[in-house]
Design a protein around this motif. Structure first.
Motif, mmCIF file in Angstrom:
data_model
loop_
_atom_site.group_PDB
_atom_site.id
_atom_site.type_symbol
_atom_site.label_atom_id
_atom_site.label_comp_id
_atom_site.label_asym_id
_atom_site.label_seq_id
_atom_site.Cartn_x
_atom_site.Cartn_y
_atom_site.Cartn_z
ATOM 1 N N ARG A 142 0.687 -1.132 -0.094
ATOM 2 C CA ARG A 142 0.135 -0.073 0.046
ATOM 3 C C ARG A 142 0.800 1.356 -0.098
ATOM 4 N N LYS A 143 2.239 1.335 0.138
ATOM 5 C CA LYS A 143 2.895 2.411 0.165
ATOM 6 C C LYS A 143 3.486 2.508 -1.170
ATOM 7 N N HIS A 144 3.290 1.785 -2.009
ATOM 8 C CA HIS A 144 3.889 2.042 -3.561
ATOM 9 C C HIS A 144 2.870 2.073 -4.578
ATOM 10 N N LEU A 145 2.451 3.126 -5.055
ATOM 11 C CA LEU A 145 1.458 3.437 -5.996
ATOM 12 C C LEU A 145 1.497 2.435 -7.145
ATOM 13 N N LEU A 146 2.405 2.304 -7.669
ATOM 14 C CA LEU A 146 2.683 1.535 -9.067
ATOM 15 C C LEU A 146 2.285 0.145 -8.924
ATOM 16 N N LEU A 147 2.892 -0.453 -7.668
ATOM 17 C CA LEU A 147 2.423 -1.861 -7.328
ATOM 18 C C LEU A 147 0.990 -2.121 -7.116
ATOM 19 N N ASN A 176 8.504 11.020 -6.863
ATOM 20 C CA ASN A 176 8.285 9.637 -6.951
ATOM 21 C C ASN A 176 6.845 9.125 -6.629
ATOM 22 N N ASP A 177 6.765 7.805 -6.324
ATOM 23 C CA ASP A 177 5.401 7.147 -6.007
ATOM 24 C C ASP A 177 5.141 6.634 -4.903
#
Length: 97
Positions: A24-29, A86-87
């Motif tokens: 949940r901390k990385h938008l692309l994933l 960054n994302d």
């Protein structure tokens, strides 16, 4: 045989939900896991419609909305990378907007 296929799609859906919650901390994933969930639901929908001999026209609506969801997610990702660099959500401050 159909029962095993249903379990397979339920497993795909639940694994997509698990990745969505754990990354949940990385938008692309998160966006990739949402697309995985959409694809697993689409495959399950196709199998159910084939099993009950319904029309497959509904799947075109589903694919249209899923493409719109993917395009909206990518536009949010590009906007976030342009403004914040960054994302990662940890660098995103809601008070800054």
């Amino acid at each position: 045989m159909l029962m095993y296929i249903e379990y397979f799609f339920v497993f795909m859906f639940l694994s997509g939900i698990w990745v969505f919650v754990s990354k949940r901390k990385h938008l692309l994933l998160m966006l990739l896991s949402l697309e995985f969930i959409v694809i697993s639901l689409f495959m399950g929908l196709m199998i159910i419609l084939k099993f009950y001999n319904y029309e497959n026209f509904f799947t075109m609506f589903y694919l249209t909305f899923s493409v719109c969801e993917g395009a909206l997610g990518l536009s949010i990702l590009v906007s976030m990378i342009r403004t914040h660099g960054n994302d990662y959500f940890s660098s995103f401050n809601i008070m800054q907007c």
